[in-house]
Design an enzyme around this catalytic site. Structure first.
Site, PDB file in Angstrom:
ATOM      1  N   PHE A   1     -13.350  15.581   5.509  1.00  0.00           N
ATOM      2  CA  PHE A   1     -12.425  15.750   6.631  1.00  0.00           C
ATOM      3  C   PHE A   1     -11.361  16.800   6.330  1.00  0.00           C
ATOM      4  O   PHE A   1     -10.277  16.473   5.849  1.00  0.00           O
ATOM      5  CB  PHE A   1     -11.762  14.407   6.974  1.00  0.00           C
ATOM      6  CG  PHE A   1     -12.735  13.338   7.408  1.00  0.00           C
ATOM      7  CD1 PHE A   1     -13.747  13.605   8.322  1.00  0.00           C
ATOM      8  CD2 PHE A   1     -12.630  12.032   6.909  1.00  0.00           C
ATOM      9  CE1 PHE A   1     -14.635  12.612   8.729  1.00  0.00           C
ATOM     10  CE2 PHE A   1     -13.516  11.039   7.307  1.00  0.00           C
ATOM     11  CZ  PHE A   1     -14.524  11.329   8.216  1.00  0.00           C
TER      12      PHE A   1
ATOM     13  N   LYS B   1       2.198  -3.755   6.588  1.00  0.00           N
ATOM     14  CA  LYS B   1       2.550  -3.691   5.158  1.00  0.00           C
ATOM     15  C   LYS B   1       4.060  -3.542   4.998  1.00  0.00           C
ATOM     16  O   LYS B   1       4.678  -4.170   4.144  1.00  0.00           O
ATOM     17  CB  LYS B   1       1.818  -2.526   4.472  1.00  0.00           C
ATOM     18  CG  LYS B   1       0.316  -2.725   4.356  1.00  0.00           C
ATOM     19  CD  LYS B   1      -0.033  -3.884   3.435  1.00  0.00           C
ATOM     20  CE  LYS B   1      -1.509  -4.195   3.388  1.00  0.00           C
ATOM     21  NZ  LYS B   1      -1.822  -5.495   2.767  1.00  0.00           N
TER      22      LYS B   1
ATOM     23  N   TYR C   1      -1.687  -1.343  11.143  1.00  0.00           N
ATOM     24  CA  TYR C   1      -2.006  -1.817   9.787  1.00  0.00           C
ATOM     25  C   TYR C   1      -0.872  -1.443   8.829  1.00  0.00           C
ATOM     26  O   TYR C   1      -0.358  -2.276   8.083  1.00  0.00           O
ATOM     27  CB  TYR C   1      -3.330  -1.204   9.301  1.00  0.00           C
ATOM     28  CG  TYR C   1      -3.494  -1.246   7.807  1.00  0.00           C
ATOM     29  CD1 TYR C   1      -3.873  -2.422   7.170  1.00  0.00           C
ATOM     30  CD2 TYR C   1      -3.225  -0.119   7.027  1.00  0.00           C
ATOM     31  CE1 TYR C   1      -3.988  -2.467   5.790  1.00  0.00           C
ATOM     32  CE2 TYR C   1      -3.334  -0.154   5.650  1.00  0.00           C
ATOM     33  CZ  TYR C   1      -3.721  -1.327   5.032  1.00  0.00           C
ATOM     34  OH  TYR C   1      -3.821  -1.375   3.668  1.00  0.00           O
TER      35      TYR C   1
ATOM     36  N   ASP D   1      -4.544  11.352   8.857  1.00  0.00           N
ATOM     37  CA  ASP D   1      -4.616  11.499   7.397  1.00  0.00           C
ATOM     38  C   ASP D   1      -3.432  12.284   6.864  1.00  0.00           C
ATOM     39  O   ASP D   1      -3.025  13.296   7.441  1.00  0.00           O
ATOM     40  CB  ASP D   1      -5.890  12.254   6.991  1.00  0.00           C
ATOM     41  CG  ASP D   1      -7.060  11.313   6.747  1.00  0.00           C
ATOM     42  OD1 ASP D   1      -6.850  10.082   6.751  1.00  0.00           O
ATOM     43  OD2 ASP D   1      -8.183  11.820   6.564  1.00  0.00           O
TER      44      ASP D   1
ATOM     45  N   SER E   1       0.833  -1.206   0.000  1.00  0.00           N
ATOM     46  CA  SER E   1       0.000   0.000   0.000  1.00  0.00           C
ATOM     47  C   SER E   1       0.862   1.248   0.000  1.00  0.00           C
ATOM     48  O   SER E   1       1.975   1.262   0.554  1.00  0.00           O
ATOM     49  CB  SER E   1      -0.858  -0.030   1.265  1.00  0.00           C
ATOM     50  OG  SER E   1      -1.429   1.233   1.520  1.00  0.00           O
ATOM     51  N   ALA E   2       0.313   2.322  -0.565  1.00  0.00           N
ATOM     52  CA  ALA E   2       0.962   3.627  -0.508  1.00  0.00           C
ATOM     53  C   ALA E   2       1.091   4.108   0.928  1.00  0.00           C
ATOM     54  O   ALA E   2       1.837   5.055   1.195  1.00  0.00           O
ATOM     55  CB  ALA E   2       0.159   4.643  -1.317  1.00  0.00           C
TER      56      ALA E   2
HETATM   57  N1  UFG Z   1     -12.531  11.249   3.443  1.00  0.00           N
HETATM   58  C1  UFG Z   1     -13.504  12.167   3.776  1.00  0.00           C
HETATM   59  N2  UFG Z   1     -14.680  11.698   4.277  1.00  0.00           N
HETATM   60  C2  UFG Z   1     -14.927  10.364   4.459  1.00  0.00           C
HETATM   61  C3  UFG Z   1     -13.917   9.433   4.110  1.00  0.00           C
HETATM   62  C4  UFG Z   1     -12.721   9.921   3.612  1.00  0.00           C
HETATM   63  O1  UFG Z   1     -13.320  13.362   3.638  1.00  0.00           O
HETATM   64  O2  UFG Z   1     -16.015   9.996   4.924  1.00  0.00           O
HETATM   65  C5  UFG Z   1     -11.258  11.748   2.900  1.00  0.00           C
HETATM   66  C6  UFG Z   1     -10.059  11.367   3.731  1.00  0.00           C
HETATM   67  O3  UFG Z   1      -9.866  12.308   4.758  1.00  0.00           O
HETATM   68  C7  UFG Z   1      -8.962  11.337   2.692  1.00  0.00           C
HETATM   69  C8  UFG Z   1      -9.668  10.901   1.415  1.00  0.00           C
HETATM   70  O4  UFG Z   1     -11.042  11.146   1.644  1.00  0.00           O
HETATM   71  O5  UFG Z   1      -8.459  12.617   2.498  1.00  0.00           O
HETATM   72  C9  UFG Z   1      -9.486   9.428   1.107  1.00  0.00           C
HETATM   73  O6  UFG Z   1      -9.832   8.685   2.263  1.00  0.00           O
HETATM   74  P1  UFG Z   1      -9.973   7.106   2.238  1.00  0.00           P
HETATM   75  O7  UFG Z   1     -10.330   6.667   3.633  1.00  0.00           O
HETATM   76  O8  UFG Z   1     -10.887   6.682   1.147  1.00  0.00           O
HETATM   77  O9  UFG Z   1      -8.535   6.635   1.842  1.00  0.00           O
HETATM   78  P2  UFG Z   1      -7.165   6.878   2.607  1.00  0.00           P
HETATM   79  O10 UFG Z   1      -6.279   7.581   1.655  1.00  0.00           O
HETATM   80  O11 UFG Z   1      -7.308   7.445   3.952  1.00  0.00           O
HETATM   81  O12 UFG Z   1      -6.834   5.375   2.860  1.00  0.00           O
HETATM   82  C10 UFG Z   1      -5.946   4.689   2.080  1.00  0.00           C
HETATM   83  C11 UFG Z   1      -6.374   3.214   1.986  1.00  0.00           C
HETATM   84  C12 UFG Z   1      -6.225   2.537   3.307  1.00  0.00           C
HETATM   85  C13 UFG Z   1      -4.870   2.833   3.875  1.00  0.00           C
HETATM   86  C14 UFG Z   1      -4.686   4.307   4.016  1.00  0.00           C
HETATM   87  C15 UFG Z   1      -3.412   4.638   4.699  1.00  0.00           C
HETATM   88  O13 UFG Z   1      -7.716   3.112   1.551  1.00  0.00           O
HETATM   89  O14 UFG Z   1      -6.383   1.147   3.144  1.00  0.00           O
HETATM   90  O15 UFG Z   1      -4.730   4.856   2.725  1.00  0.00           O
HETATM   91  O16 UFG Z   1      -3.252   5.981   4.874  1.00  0.00           O
HETATM   92  F1  UFG Z   1      -4.712   2.289   5.076  1.00  0.00           F
END
Ligand code: UFG
Length: 348
Positions: free
Chosen positions: A229, A156, A152, A309, A127-128
């Site tokens: 967020f 990775k 988590y 985040d 994962s990134a």
């Molecule tokens: N976001 C919102 N509202 C939400 C859900 C997400 O604004 O209800 C925002 C998050 O803050 C983020 C972006 O949308 O800026 C993407 O969020 P995701 O949760 O979809 O994805 P992430 O980049 O946080 O998560 C990804 C992978 C995870 C991994 C994570 C590690 O999906 O499996 O990166 O940082 F663990």
């Protein structure tokens, strides 16, 4: 010549079901193994319907070495793609032992069983998240990995290291070449979308953590409004930037990676590739893009940043393009339409 047979672990999940379809369509025989602890057999049915094959499904916990050995006795695998892992970042903070045990343990038992049976080729789903917040964007495979901000993420990193070390040791000078292990870690950015048939897609349990399932459930009226967020990041519109990669494109990256090993085309026995689009997209761009692509409204409100985040993460995809010969081809609009089709058929 008979088809090559690929074991996919964690096979009843989102990424795996799409990868299984892509492998079968590329001419591989696939055996899906999953303990169904966090997924449903429905995804396997979807794979069978899309491909018109009776792909074998084996209910196996990859942490159970005896069961894994028994599986390897029944099938002659040419390679494995290891997805089996827990993936909820928040839960991993609350239950770290569960995450280390499952995510690291299952990979160790898979690698040991592969060694035992002389199976050489493995793709690991990374994962990134290993980059944390990169200092320089886009992130290349050579960008430093940051200390993980969740168990988590740590699993990775640890599994990548296990694979790197195992490949180095089992290909050391003097060892028989035909017994060496080869590996590729694919670092996924943010996988989204669904199969064009809408027979498989992402099926979150309970309230979604990830952005796209939250958007589709809000558009469907299951959730009242999306919480965005944070809008005070140092980005053009203030919301966080990510690299959203179509799940079908991501699936094809696995086909390319396993083929690279089976056809002896690796430059090194352990390789790492970013799997993304190379294009940063903000949360609000994704929301509005979804609305435009599908002609629906997604009510949202801006709330505080989500702890942990990153501000901006996107991929340099040069290595995947030049070395692997893989690049993303779907447009964001196509992908966002597939997400909505999938959400809509869930109601039926
Ligand atoms: N976001 C919102 N509202 C939400 C859900 C997400 O604004 O209800 C925002 C998050 O803050 C983020 C972006 O949308 O800026 C993407 O969020 P995701 O949760 O979809 O994805 P992430 O980049 O946080 O998560 C990804 C992978 C995870 C991994 C994570 C590690 O999906 O499996 O990166 O940082 F663990």
């Amino acid at each position: 010549m008979s088809n090559k047979t690929i074991l996919v672990t964690g096979g009843a999940g989102y990424i795996v079901s799409h990868t299984s379809v892509a492998l079968i369509e590329a001419g591989y025989d696939v055996v899906i193994a999953d303990d169904l602890s966090n997924s449903s057999a429905g995804a396997v049915d979807g794979v069978r319907r899309i491909t018109g094959t009776d792909v074998p499904f084996e209910r196996v916990d990859c942490n159970d070495r005896a069961a894994l050995r028994e599986l390897f006795e029944r099938y002659r695998f040419d390679g494995a793609i290891h997805f089996a892992a827990f993936k909820a970042v928040g839960e991993s903070v609350d239950e770290p032992l569960k995450y280390y045990d499952n995510n690291v343990g299952s990979f160790l038992s898979l690698l040991e069983t592969m060694r035992l049976f002389g199976v050489r080729n493995v793709v690991f789903s990374s994962s990134a998240t290993v980059y944390g917040q990169p200092d320089v964007l886009p992130a290349t495979e050579a960008s430093p990995r940051k200390p993980a901000n969740s168990p988590y993420g740590a699993t990775k990193q640890i599994c990548e290291d296990i694979l790197r070390d195992a490949v180095a040791a089992y290909n050391s000078a003097g060892g028989p070449e035909e017994e060496g292990l080869r590996g590729i870690a694919l670092r996924y950015f943010n996988p989204i979308g669904a199969h064009p048939s809408a027979l498989i897609g992402e099926l979150p349990r309970g309230v979604p953590n990830n952005l796209i399932p939250y958007i589709t459930q809000t558009a469907a009226g299951i959730r009242a409004e999306l919480s965005v967020f944070g809008d005070d990041y140092h980005t053009p519109d203030g919301t966080a930037l990510r690299d959203y990669i179509d799940i079908n494109d991501l699936a094809l990256a696995h086909v390319t990676a396993i083929g690279r090993m089976l056809n002896d085309r690796q430059r090194q026995n352990y390789e790492v590739f970013n799997i993304g689009t190379g294009v940063p997209v903000s949360v609000l761009e994704l929301v509005h893009g979804f609305e435009r692509a599908n002609g629906v409204k997604v009510p949202y409100k801006i709330v505080a940043r989500r702890p942990g985040d990153a501000e901006a993460v996107w991929a340099d995809t040069t290595l995947a393009a030049t070395e692997l010969g893989w690049r993303a081809t779907r447009t964001l609009e196509q992908t966002l339409r597939s997400s909505w089709r999938w959400e809509q058929q869930l109601k039926k």
